[in-house]
Design an enzyme around this catalytic site. Structure first.
Site, short mmCIF file in Angstrom:
data_model
loop_
_atom_site.label_atom_id
_atom_site.label_comp_id
_atom_site.label_asym_id
_atom_site.label_seq_id
_atom_site.Cartn_x
_atom_site.Cartn_y
_atom_site.Cartn_z
CB THR A 308 -0.92 0.02 1.24
OG1 THR A 308 -1.71 -1.17 1.22
CG2 THR A 308 -1.83 1.23 1.26
CD1 TRP A 311 -0.98 1.10 -6.37
CD2 TRP A 311 -1.60 2.90 -5.19
NE1 TRP A 311 -1.97 1.74 -7.08
CE2 TRP A 311 -2.36 2.86 -6.37
CE3 TRP A 311 -1.81 3.95 -4.31
CZ2 TRP A 311 -3.33 3.79 -6.68
CZ3 TRP A 311 -2.78 4.90 -4.61
CH2 TRP A 311 -3.52 4.82 -5.79
CG HIS A 312 -0.15 5.90 -1.49
ND1 HIS A 312 -0.61 4.72 -0.98
CD2 HIS A 312 -1.21 6.74 -1.54
CE1 HIS A 312 -1.90 4.84 -0.72
NE2 HIS A 312 -2.30 6.05 -1.05
N GLY A 313 3.88 5.72 -3.99
CA GLY A 313 5.00 6.42 -4.60
C GLY A 313 6.28 5.64 -4.50
CG PHE A 458 -0.06 8.92 -5.38
CD1 PHE A 458 1.26 8.90 -4.95
CD2 PHE A 458 -0.90 9.85 -4.85
CE1 PHE A 458 1.69 9.78 -3.99
CE2 PHE A 458 -0.49 10.73 -3.89
CZ PHE A 458 0.81 10.69 -3.45
#
Lengths: 458, 352
Positions: A308, A311-313, A458
């Site tokens: 998680t 995934w954001h960066g 993102f």
């Protein structure tokens, strides 16, 4: 192209409404597809072909998944989708990490991240897995599949809409004045959250960061980070849901007042719901979920939260951000749960943990991040100074509005008044409010040249 | 019915403004922002990149929307420094905060450098005019520490300051502009006459009034009221010769400026790197050089009677190395006249 721009509001939408509602129903998906591609092209130019290629490959694999050797086709599909995301989003991160660890000097690649790749890749992945699991039939029409993936309201910043949730509406849907009006209201509320609240709060904290810092300054900036990200992202989801309704689609909710959650577990049931449910259904449960030993369960939770964060960066702070939540989720699961009832302490505990998480989320440079966290604790800075007191006072109204908006209090109050004698007055006021807010948003867009959506990264 | 009103209202607004954007003629400049607006030509350079800049700049009723947004922020959100300005008793104050120590240090170094390199034989003084925020209550507004600023300059600049800040009052300034009214400079001239030893004899002037003055800060606050700009002239000023380095212009007061975006340009035609004002009828042979910012434009005409030649140098527009090609420094009186706004933003001065 962004929703809060003159080109989108006054030209793109105008032409789309005219084209969409004037053509016979059977051509409406084609109109949506063409406009969605134009929407993407206006921001990303020739990456639009990458988007189409991604649609085509997943469409074909979806059809092949009905044949023999379907596991092989699924693996090909997953490798293609994850490979695409990996190449564009993570290659340089791994090159840099490799260089740092082994003291190499491999050159970085000149890769520009295509907007929304994390979102449309996850939609493609969920489609392939759902077809493989036979929870949904593959889409026969490429035009319909491409319309689903490229649908402009959710293309670049979500929510992550699953094919099974809109399959029926892609084929046949009923547009109406009522649904259109609900969509307009939701869209305008989302625009206001983004333009009038998130962008104003952005200016508040950039102002604070321009002055001498104190512990209170750091804390106020951290709260502003949280409020800005919430209003920016949930505003975008509101706009996407609202636009969907205008064209007859019903996307699922993506936020449910997450900043008044009573625990971190509760927070993640309310924040970016489409992402957390994706990881739950396609990673956590296939890994065994909680139907296994305690140790394996902890491993599964760790994998989900590391992913998680990642995934954001493509940056260590995002991985830290995910692991930070993992730690609190584990603590809550095994010890804190019994203490966290819906009371004041639970709300404060959650809010503080969330605020600190968005500091980790917002500052990519680790040295800067640790210095900021030290500042929040008052290490090396005064507790407060005249600048922060002035800025707090000067921005009190927007902060109060922002805090009022994180709970459903006002919405519930208005709904209860609607049920009483004041129904007509409230409904009349609602029309004036929505159109008035829209005019204010336009005034703000005209007045401002700054308008990037945070979640485009993102 | 309610659904129809919301839907038609929303679609009506976007259709109407979209249509008006297409049919209304583009504007060249924004008086509100004092800048050129993006034209359709910019779309040829990069359509995707410039589209929103162009559409936003040319949006119908743009100025009304700017006012609405400003009013919303200032009066509803109670943001008292919106657009970087405070409003108190109809006076608009540009916020000057925080104090930039690097800039102040740079300012003192540059001034000392000019004095040492070019002005060894000249009678030199400097004067720093406080910006309007000097008159604000520092407990209620963010204002720089003026006492620290002046004492730092006094300690670090190698020649004397002529102190004027205690002579000035808030009503010596325009309400909607950063500058001093021209009449306020009589106090400055009184001071200068003591230091430069000229005979400050009474000179009579005729007042000319422009009553629709909208200063540089006018549009930063909604519903501001225009004010009077009074400029002083007489026979001496009508007979001087004015030379600009960059362009031909012979005005002490260029009244055409009242039709432009900045009426303050009435004084010596506005920004200019180097100006000479030659008064063949002066009663002395003295010459004066003023290194200055825009505050210098309106004091210079009032000094004309006392000098044969006044040279105004604006180092924001010309490098000091080049100034040396146009001025021979000998025994002229020299005044460095700057506002605190420049002292705190001194890197714009071109001095190597």
């Amino acid at each position: 192209m962004v929703f809060s721009s003159i080109s989108f509001l006054f030209f793109f939408l105008t032409l789309l409404f005219l084209s969409y509602f004037l053509v016979p129903k059977k051509y409406r998906n084609n109109v949506l597809l063409i406009f969605s591609l134009i929407f993407y092209y206006m921001g990303e130019k020739w990456y639009v072909f990458l988007l189409l290629l991604s649609c085509l490959v997943n469409y074909i694999i979806g059809l092949l998944l009905q044949k023999k050797r379907k596991k092989l086709y699924l693996i090909i599909g997953l490798v293609f989708d994850v490979g695409l995301l990996f190449y564009f989003k993570y290659t340089n991160f791994f090159l840099e990490t490799f260089n740092n660890i082994f003291n190499f000097n491999l050159p970085m690649l000149k890769i520009i991240l295509p907007l929304g790749i994390s979102f449309f890749t996850f939609q493609n992945l969920s489609y392939l897995i759902d077809v493989y699991r036979k929870s949904v039939l593959p889409e026969k029409s490429f035009l319909r599949y491409a319309t689903y993936i490229t649908l402009f309201p959710q293309l670049v910043a979500g929510p992550i809409v699953r094919y099974q949730d809109v399959a029926l509406e892609l084929e046949t849907r009923q547009e109406s004045f009522e649904l259109f009006s609900v969509g307009v209201k939701r869209f305008v509320i989302g625009l206001a959250k983004k333009v009038l609240i998130a962008d104003t709060i952005y200016h508040v904290y950039t102002n604070i960061l321009g002055f001498n810092m104190s512990a209170l300054s750091y804390i106020l900036v951290a709260i502003c980070f949280t409020l800005q990200i919430y209003y920016d992202f949930s505003g975008y989801s509101d706009m996407a849901i609202g636009l969907g309704k205008m064209f007859g689609f019903n996307f699922k909710e993506n936020f449910n007042y997450p900043l008044i959650a009573s625990s971190i577990t509760d927070f993640w049931r309310r924040w970016h719901i489409s992402l957390s449910s994706f990881f739950k259904d396609y990673v956590y449960i296939p890994l065994g979920g909680n139907k296994c030993s305690k140790l394996l369960n902890i491993r599964n939770i760790f994998i989900v939260w590391a992913l998680t964060g990642f995934w954001h960066g493509a940056s260590w702070n995002f991985i830290m951000w995910g692991i930070y939540f993992f730690v609190f989720l584990i603590l809550e699961k095994f010890t804190l749960k019994k203490y966290l009832k819906k009371n004041f302490i639970a709300y404060i505990y959650t809010f503080i943990i969330v605020v600190i998480s968005f500091v980790i989320f917002s500052i990519t440079d680790l040295n800067e991040l640790f210095s900021f966290l030290k500042g929040m604790m008052g290490i090396g800075v005064p507790l407060y100074n005249k600048e922060v007191l002035y800025l707090l006072k000067n921005n009190l109204v927007i902060l109060v509005i922002a805090f009022l908006g994180i709970s459903p209090f006002l919405k519930n109050k208005i709904n209860s008044l609607k049920k009483g004698k004041l129904e007509k007055v409230i409904e009349g006021g609602e029309i004036i409010f929505i159109l008035g807010i829209f005019i204010l948003v336009v005034a703000s867009i005209v007045s401002s040249s700054f308008n990037p959506f945070i979640y485009f990264r993102f | 019915m309610k659904e129809k009103i919301v839907s038609i209202g929303f679609v009506g607004i976007i259709f109407t403004f979209g249509f008006l954007s297409l049919v209304l003629k583009d504007k060249d400049i924004s008086l509100v922002e004092r800048r050129k607006l993006a034209s359709v030509g910019t779309l040829k350079e990069d359509f995707n990149e410039n589209l929103d800049k162009y559409l936003t700049d040319q949006f119908p009723l743009r100025d009304t929307f700017l006012t609405l947004n400003s009013a919303f922020n200032r009066y509803f959100l109670n943001n008292k420094d919106y657009n970087g300005v405070y409003l108190k008793d109809d006076y608009i104050f540009e916020r000057l905060y925080p104090l930039d120590n690097k800039s102040i240090n740079n300012f003192t170094n540059k001034i000392n450098y000019i004095k040492e390199k070019y002005l060894k034989n000249n009678d030199c003084y400097y004067m720093i005019i406080p910006d309007k925020s000097y008159f604000l209550d520092s407990n209620k507004y963010l204002t720089i520490d003026y006492d620290y600023l002046y004492s730092y300059l006094d300690e670090n600049i190698n020649f004397s300051r002529i102190d004027i800040k205690n002579e000035l009052k808030l009503d010596d300034y325009y309400k909607t502009d950063i500058h001093l009214k021209q009449k306020a400079y009589f106090k400055v001239i009184d001071k200068l006459s003591d230091y430069f030893k000229f005979n400050n004899k009474d000179i009579s002037y005729t007042e000319k009034v422009y009553s629709d003055f909208k200063g540089a800060s006018f549009y930063k606050v909604p519903f501001s009221k225009p004010e009077e700009l009074i400029y002083l002239t007489n026979e001496i000023l009508e007979n001087v010769r004015v030379k600009h380095l960059e362009y031909k212009d012979n005005y002490v007061y260029k009244e055409d400026a009242f039709n432009s975006s900045d009426a303050y340009n009435v004084f010596l035609s506005g920004p200019s790197s180097l100006i000479e004002i030659i008064n063949d009828n002066a009663y002395t042979d003295k010459e004066l050089i003023i290194f200055r910012d825009s505050f210098g434009s309106s004091i210079a005409p009032l000094l004309v009677p006392f000098y044969k030649k006044i040279t105004l140098v604006d180092l924001r527009y010309i490098n000091m190395n080049l100034v040396n090609n146009y001025i021979t420094f000998n025994n002229q009186d020299v005044l460095f006249l700057y506002s605190t706004l420049i002292v705190n933003n001194s890197f714009i001065l071109k001095i190597n």
